[in-house]
Scaffold this motif. Structure first.
Motif, mmCIF file in Angstrom:
data_model
loop_
_atom_site.group_PDB
_atom_site.id
_atom_site.type_symbol
_atom_site.label_atom_id
_atom_site.label_comp_id
_atom_site.label_asym_id
_atom_site.label_seq_id
_atom_site.Cartn_x
_atom_site.Cartn_y
_atom_site.Cartn_z
ATOM 1 N N PHE A 134 0.841 -1.203 0.000
ATOM 2 C CA PHE A 134 0.000 0.000 0.000
ATOM 3 C C PHE A 134 0.877 1.255 0.000
ATOM 4 O O PHE A 134 0.651 2.191 -0.773
ATOM 5 C CB PHE A 134 -0.908 -0.023 1.229
ATOM 6 C CG PHE A 134 -1.830 1.157 1.336
ATOM 7 C CD1 PHE A 134 -3.049 1.169 0.675
ATOM 8 C CD2 PHE A 134 -1.486 2.268 2.112
ATOM 9 C CE1 PHE A 134 -3.909 2.260 0.774
ATOM 10 C CE2 PHE A 134 -2.332 3.359 2.216
ATOM 11 C CZ PHE A 134 -3.548 3.347 1.550
ATOM 12 N N ALA A 135 1.892 1.260 0.863
ATOM 13 C CA ALA A 135 2.788 2.416 0.952
ATOM 14 C C ALA A 135 3.594 2.600 -0.326
ATOM 15 O O ALA A 135 3.800 3.731 -0.792
ATOM 16 C CB ALA A 135 3.724 2.251 2.151
ATOM 17 N N GLU A 136 4.049 1.512 -0.926
ATOM 18 C CA GLU A 136 4.831 1.601 -2.165
ATOM 19 C C GLU A 136 3.979 2.139 -3.309
ATOM 20 O O GLU A 136 4.434 2.977 -4.096
ATOM 21 C CB GLU A 136 5.398 0.233 -2.521
ATOM 22 C CG GLU A 136 6.536 -0.224 -1.606
ATOM 23 C CD GLU A 136 7.051 -1.611 -1.950
ATOM 24 O OE1 GLU A 136 6.461 -2.242 -2.865
ATOM 25 O OE2 GLU A 136 8.032 -2.056 -1.334
ATOM 26 N N PRO A 183 1.438 7.562 4.168
ATOM 27 C CA PRO A 183 0.237 6.802 3.804
ATOM 28 C C PRO A 183 -0.284 5.980 4.966
ATOM 29 O O PRO A 183 0.492 5.339 5.689
ATOM 30 C CB PRO A 183 0.716 5.929 2.642
ATOM 31 C CG PRO A 183 2.202 5.893 2.752
ATOM 32 C CD PRO A 183 2.606 7.193 3.353
ATOM 33 N N ASP A 184 -1.598 6.007 5.144
ATOM 34 C CA ASP A 184 -2.255 5.315 6.256
ATOM 35 C C ASP A 184 -3.494 4.626 5.703
ATOM 36 O O ASP A 184 -4.452 5.294 5.282
ATOM 37 C CB ASP A 184 -2.627 6.323 7.332
ATOM 38 C CG ASP A 184 -3.239 5.678 8.570
ATOM 39 O OD1 ASP A 184 -3.598 4.491 8.505
ATOM 40 O OD2 ASP A 184 -3.373 6.382 9.591
ATOM 41 N N ALA A 185 -3.483 3.304 5.722
ATOM 42 C CA ALA A 185 -4.592 2.537 5.144
ATOM 43 C C ALA A 185 -5.915 2.799 5.852
ATOM 44 O O ALA A 185 -6.991 2.539 5.290
ATOM 45 C CB ALA A 185 -4.260 1.044 5.179
ATOM 46 N N ALA A 186 -5.886 3.332 7.063
ATOM 47 C CA ALA A 186 -7.122 3.632 7.785
ATOM 48 C C ALA A 186 -7.931 4.722 7.092
ATOM 49 O O ALA A 186 -9.138 4.847 7.320
ATOM 50 C CB ALA A 186 -6.799 4.039 9.225
ATOM 51 N N PHE A 187 -7.265 5.511 6.240
ATOM 52 C CA PHE A 187 -7.960 6.580 5.523
ATOM 53 C C PHE A 187 -8.314 6.180 4.087
ATOM 54 O O PHE A 187 -8.661 7.033 3.272
ATOM 55 C CB PHE A 187 -7.129 7.858 5.532
ATOM 56 C CG PHE A 187 -7.105 8.530 6.873
ATOM 57 C CD1 PHE A 187 -8.182 9.299 7.295
ATOM 58 C CD2 PHE A 187 -6.019 8.381 7.723
ATOM 59 C CE1 PHE A 187 -8.171 9.917 8.536
ATOM 60 C CE2 PHE A 187 -5.996 8.990 8.967
ATOM 61 C CZ PHE A 187 -7.079 9.761 9.378
ATOM 62 N N ALA A 188 -8.236 4.910 3.779
ATOM 63 C CA ALA A 188 -8.738 4.370 2.515
ATOM 64 C C ALA A 188 -9.978 3.567 2.850
ATOM 65 O O ALA A 188 -9.889 2.455 3.380
ATOM 66 C CB ALA A 188 -7.688 3.501 1.840
ATOM 67 N N VAL A 189 -11.144 4.159 2.600
ATOM 68 C CA VAL A 189 -12.405 3.577 3.069
ATOM 69 C C VAL A 189 -13.335 3.285 1.904
ATOM 70 O O VAL A 189 -13.282 3.940 0.851
ATOM 71 C CB VAL A 189 -13.097 4.504 4.080
ATOM 72 C CG1 VAL A 189 -12.211 4.696 5.304
ATOM 73 C CG2 VAL A 189 -13.432 5.851 3.455
ATOM 74 N N ALA A 190 -14.196 2.319 2.116
ATOM 75 C CA ALA A 190 -15.204 1.976 1.116
ATOM 76 C C ALA A 190 -16.384 2.935 1.225
ATOM 77 O O ALA A 190 -16.744 3.381 2.321
ATOM 78 C CB ALA A 190 -15.667 0.538 1.305
ATOM 79 N N GLY A 191 -16.967 3.249 0.104
ATOM 80 C CA GLY A 191 -18.144 4.108 0.081
ATOM 81 C C GLY A 191 -19.128 3.639 -0.968
ATOM 82 O O GLY A 191 -18.874 2.671 -1.694
#
Length: 287
Positions: A12-14, A150-158
């Protein structure tokens, strides 16, 4: 040995870093918005614009440029002030009047004079001219844009929920005195920080994409006060991934020579989105 979760977070970070680097290269293009040297508003009075050939005016939805002998302006590699030859005479010294338009709202054309690309566009119903030169100090001194890690917690489904009919939505602009009208096809509903939230979406630049303008509780603190933007592409069933790590600044975050739209009132989020691009270094003393 890394766990599956650790491997996924590393990937995710890469991916984010690759995206961010590509976005920075695009932003620092020699004729991108960091290269804009002036913002000229045209009216019916023919006017010489600093550093540009000809006199410029706009009337009846047409931009007119009158070039003097020896002045050069190109479009798509074609010289627009070439000599005129007819069956009677060669006329190398005649003034030449050029007309461009009508140009659609938020549309534009590019002309070239030497190293300068001249953007001729319509914003808020008015015609503007923005020269872009690679030697502009803002571009030469650009340090890159700071961003949250980058923080996966801020990639959310909508979920994209279309309106019964697209809604014309009027918003303000970074430049006083003009407004933008966008067509909003629907809203994106999602959950973040334990809250049920929604964002009005506008049609994006790419077919099938949506553009979301928003502010949040970091705006004016660690992120640019006026707006940030996020591009998303809904799936056929309306599901959408909102990756706020890819929230970007608009041109007005860097220069006062931009006419960027402001978010609609309902897109002022009551949560702190500590993801995406931060306030540019160029503006950090203006927060």
């Amino acid at each position: 040995m890394p766990t599956h979760t650790e491997t996924a977070l590393e990937a995710f970070a890469e991916e984010w870093q690759e995206w961010h680097s590509a976005h920075e290269r695009h932003r620092a293009h020699p004729h991108g918005f960091l290269a804009v040297t002036h913002l000229h508003w045209l009216d019916s009075n023919p006017t010489r614009l600093e550093g540009l050939p000809g006199t410029w005016s706009a009337e009846a939805d047409v931009v007119r440029v009158v070039l003097e002998p020896g002045e050069s302006l190109q479009q798509d590699g074609v010289e627009l002030n070439g000599v005129e030859l007819n069956s009677f005479e060669l006329k190398p010294d005649a003034r030449k009047s050029l007309e461009f338009g009508p140009i659609e709202e938020r549309g534009g054309i590019n002309l070239v004079s030497g190293d300068t690309v001249i953007e001729v566009a319509k914003r808020g119903g008015e015609y503007i001219v923005r020269p872009r030169n690679p030697s502009n100090a803002l571009l030469r001194e650009y340090q890159g844009t700071p961003a949250y890690a980058p923080d996966a917690a801020f990639a959310v489904a909508g979920t994209f929920v279309p309106f019964e009919a697209p809604r014309p939505t009027t918003v303000g602009a970074a430049v006083e005195g003009i407004q933008h009208v966008y067509e909003a096809p629907g809203e994106i509903r999602f959950k973040l920080a334990g809250q049920e939230l929604a964002l009005t979406a506008f049609n994006g630049h790419a077919p099938g994409s949506l553009s979301v303008l928003f502010t949040d509780q970091t705006s004016g603190k660690t992120t640019y006060a006026a707006n940030r933007s996020l591009s998303v592409v809904p799936a056929a069933d309306g599901t959408v991934q909102l990756d706020f790590n890819r929230a970007v600044n608009l041109p007005c975050a860097y220069t006062d020579l931009a006419t960027c739209p402001l978010p609609p009132a309902e897109n002022r989020l009551p949560v702190a989105i500590e993801a995406g691009e931060k306030t540019p270094y160029e503006r950090q003393d203006q927060k």
